[in-house]
Structure formats: C-alpha cells, structure tokens
Enzyme design. Structure first.
Site, PDB file in Angstrom:
ATOM      1  N   LYS A  13      -5.538 -14.481  34.541  1.00 43.89           N
ATOM      2  CA  LYS A  13      -6.210 -14.947  33.327  1.00 43.89           C
ATOM      3  C   LYS A  13      -7.034 -16.212  33.590  1.00 43.89           C
ATOM      4  O   LYS A  13      -8.105 -16.370  33.034  1.00 43.89           O
ATOM      5  CB  LYS A  13      -5.238 -15.155  32.176  1.00 43.89           C
ATOM      6  CG  LYS A  13      -4.232 -16.254  32.380  1.00 43.89           C
ATOM      7  CD  LYS A  13      -3.273 -16.319  31.201  1.00 43.89           C
ATOM      8  CE  LYS A  13      -2.047 -17.137  31.524  1.00 43.89           C
ATOM      9  NZ  LYS A  13      -2.271 -18.480  32.027  1.00 43.89           N
ATOM     10  N   ARG A  88       2.674 -20.798  24.295  1.00 46.18           N
ATOM     11  CA  ARG A  88       3.596 -20.154  25.213  1.00 46.18           C
ATOM     12  C   ARG A  88       4.904 -19.792  24.507  1.00 46.18           C
ATOM     13  O   ARG A  88       5.669 -18.968  24.990  1.00 46.18           O
ATOM     14  CB  ARG A  88       3.859 -21.107  26.371  1.00 46.18           C
ATOM     15  CG  ARG A  88       4.607 -20.448  27.495  1.00 46.18           C
ATOM     16  CD  ARG A  88       4.678 -21.355  28.693  1.00 46.18           C
ATOM     17  NE  ARG A  88       5.709 -20.845  29.567  1.00 46.18           N
ATOM     18  CZ  ARG A  88       5.608 -20.777  30.880  1.00 46.18           C
ATOM     19  NH1 ARG A  88       4.509 -21.187  31.467  1.00 46.18           N
ATOM     20  NH2 ARG A  88       6.583 -20.325  31.604  1.00 46.18           N
ATOM     21  N   ARG A 123       1.861 -16.284  49.162  1.00 43.42           N
ATOM     22  CA  ARG A 123       1.131 -17.486  49.547  1.00 43.42           C
ATOM     23  C   ARG A 123       1.756 -18.168  50.769  1.00 43.42           C
ATOM     24  O   ARG A 123       2.972 -18.327  50.847  1.00 43.42           O
ATOM     25  CB  ARG A 123       1.103 -18.475  48.380  1.00 43.42           C
ATOM     26  CG  ARG A 123       0.189 -19.651  48.641  1.00 43.42           C
ATOM     27  CD  ARG A 123      -0.255 -20.247  47.368  1.00 43.42           C
ATOM     28  NE  ARG A 123       0.877 -20.908  46.720  1.00 43.42           N
ATOM     29  CZ  ARG A 123       0.776 -22.070  46.080  1.00 43.42           C
ATOM     30  NH1 ARG A 123      -0.382 -22.672  46.003  1.00 43.42           N
ATOM     31  NH2 ARG A 123       1.823 -22.613  45.496  1.00 43.42           N
ATOM     32  N   ARG A 156       6.213 -21.986  50.756  1.00 37.69           N
ATOM     33  CA  ARG A 156       6.883 -23.010  49.942  1.00 37.69           C
ATOM     34  C   ARG A 156       8.085 -22.394  49.224  1.00 37.69           C
ATOM     35  O   ARG A 156       8.046 -21.227  48.844  1.00 37.69           O
ATOM     36  CB  ARG A 156       5.910 -23.558  48.889  1.00 37.69           C
ATOM     37  CG  ARG A 156       4.893 -24.516  49.453  1.00 37.69           C
ATOM     38  CD  ARG A 156       3.998 -25.090  48.375  1.00 37.69           C
ATOM     39  NE  ARG A 156       4.496 -24.791  47.029  1.00 37.69           N
ATOM     40  CZ  ARG A 156       3.960 -25.283  45.913  1.00 37.69           C
ATOM     41  NH1 ARG A 156       2.927 -26.072  45.967  1.00 37.69           N
ATOM     42  NH2 ARG A 156       4.438 -24.950  44.738  1.00 37.69           N
ATOM     43  N   ARG A 167      11.026 -17.039  37.738  1.00 40.78           N
ATOM     44  CA  ARG A 167       9.979 -17.683  36.941  1.00 40.78           C
ATOM     45  C   ARG A 167       9.327 -16.660  35.991  1.00 40.78           C
ATOM     46  O   ARG A 167       9.048 -16.945  34.831  1.00 40.78           O
ATOM     47  CB  ARG A 167       8.921 -18.284  37.884  1.00 40.78           C
ATOM     48  CG  ARG A 167       8.181 -19.480  37.292  1.00 40.78           C
ATOM     49  CD  ARG A 167       6.916 -19.842  38.048  1.00 40.78           C
ATOM     50  NE  ARG A 167       7.070 -19.846  39.492  1.00 40.78           N
ATOM     51  CZ  ARG A 167       6.054 -19.777  40.343  1.00 40.78           C
ATOM     52  NH1 ARG A 167       4.815 -19.696  39.915  1.00 40.78           N
ATOM     53  NH2 ARG A 167       6.260 -19.770  41.642  1.00 40.78           N
TER      54      ARG A 167
END
Ligand SMILES: [Zn+2]
Length: 210
Positions: A13, A88, A123, A156, A167
C-alpha cells in the site's frame, strides 16, 4: 476525495500511496510520516508521544488521532487526502468519522498470508554498508555476500519468519473490525495486492474512477 489505505505490512500500500494521491489530486501521508514529523519538530504531540515511546509503551490512540486530525485540518489538505496506515483500530476509525462525517473510499490491499511472510522475511542487510537485499525479489549477485562491499549479509531478528508471522497476526486482529466497519458503510474496495505493481495500479485506477 478522502481516501484511506489499509493493508498488512508488506501488502504494497505504501508503494501505491503516491499514485493514488496523484490520481485523486490530493496529498498522501502515512501514520509513520506523521510520527517522524511531530518528533523531529518537537511539537506538543511529538513530545507527548515520546514520553510513551521512551518507556517502551504504545502511543495511545488519542495521541495518534490528534496527530492525524492536525494534518487533515491543515488548510493545504482541505480538498482531501490519502491516509496510509490509519485508522488501525476501531476506536481510531470511529474518532475519524466523528470528526469528518465520513470518508469516501477505503482501499484494502489484500495479500495472502504466505505471500506476506515471503515478502517480509526475505530481507537481508549488509553488516558493513547496511545495503538492503531480498532473497527472492532483489538478491545480491554474490549470494550471502554483499555486492556493494565484501562483507556478509544477515537477517535482522525483526525479519525472521516467526516474528513476521506474529506481527501479521496482531495486525489482522486489530484491523479486522476496522475492515468490517467500513464494509458495512459500503466504503470498502478490496484490491488484489498479490498482483504486480502495474496490475494493482490499473485495478486502483478503475476503483478511483468508479
Ligand atoms: Zn555491503
């Protein structure tokens, strides 16, 4: 035109916010931008938010809502806006409606969970130059070695699959009531965020002209 963008981290988004704003001839802002702006300007709200963040606590809804309303009520944004990542939670959505009457369109970027996990957990970062790569979408030419300097790449802790999965679970729990709230108002437009950037753009163009 008042437009809200909803979608999990990794749904794309943020990538489309500028395109949507340009089509609707309004400005776009993300909740993250507003936090950074208020913190760096040391505004009253920024200082207040920092007291929570320094204690490792979540910034309460009413502080976030006031930051967003300050931005919306700025004279340069009277013709409308694109808000990325806000509301949210359901209380935030209700507060926004109480202030504005209502919004025009709520665009939800729908992406299957497995795709999101693949996007977010791929990532890799260089230990020395901090260059960012992606295992699948933007790999280093030298495998697990940085191709901008000779050091190794690492993942990470935040990007590990189980952390990412958790998450996403928290995100869905928080936002499911918000999605239902706007669906009931017939404001919700769902786009297939698993498609390519170009395909998503044409879907958005149709939705905005509707
Ligand atoms: Zn490097």
């Amino acid at each position: 035109m008042r437009i809200l963008l909803m979608g999990a981290p990794g749904s794309g988004k943020g990538t489309q916010a500028g395109f949507i704003a340009q089509k609707a001839k309004v400005s776009s802002v993300s909740s993250g931008d507003l936090f950074r702006k208020n913190l760096s300007e040391k505004s009253e709200l920024g200082i207040l938010a920092k007291t929570f963040m320094d204690r490792g606590e979540y910034v309460p809804d009413d502080v976030t809502i006031r930051m967003v309303l300050d931005w919306i009520n700025d004279p340069s944004n009277t013709s409308g806006f694109v808000l990325d990542g806000f509301p949210r939670t359901l209380p935030q959505a209700i507060a926004l409606d109480e202030e504005l009457g209502s919004v025009d369109k709520v665009i939800f970027f729908d992406v299957p969970n497995n795709d999101l996990i693949e996007r977010l957990s791929g990532r890799l970062i260089c230990r020395t130059c901090q260059a960012s790569f992606h295992k699948i979408f933007y790999p280093s030419k030298n495998g697990m070695i940085c191709d901008k300097c000779p050091d190794e790449l690492y993942q990470r802790d935040d990007d590990k699959a189980d952390v990412v999965t958790n998450r996403l679970k928290v995100y869905m729990q928080e936002t499911q009531p918000v999605i239902q709230y706007y669906a009931k108002q017939n404001k919700l437009i769902t786009v297939d965020g698993s498609k390519s950037v170009d395909e998503v753009e044409s879907e958005l163009e149709m939705a905005l002209n509707d």
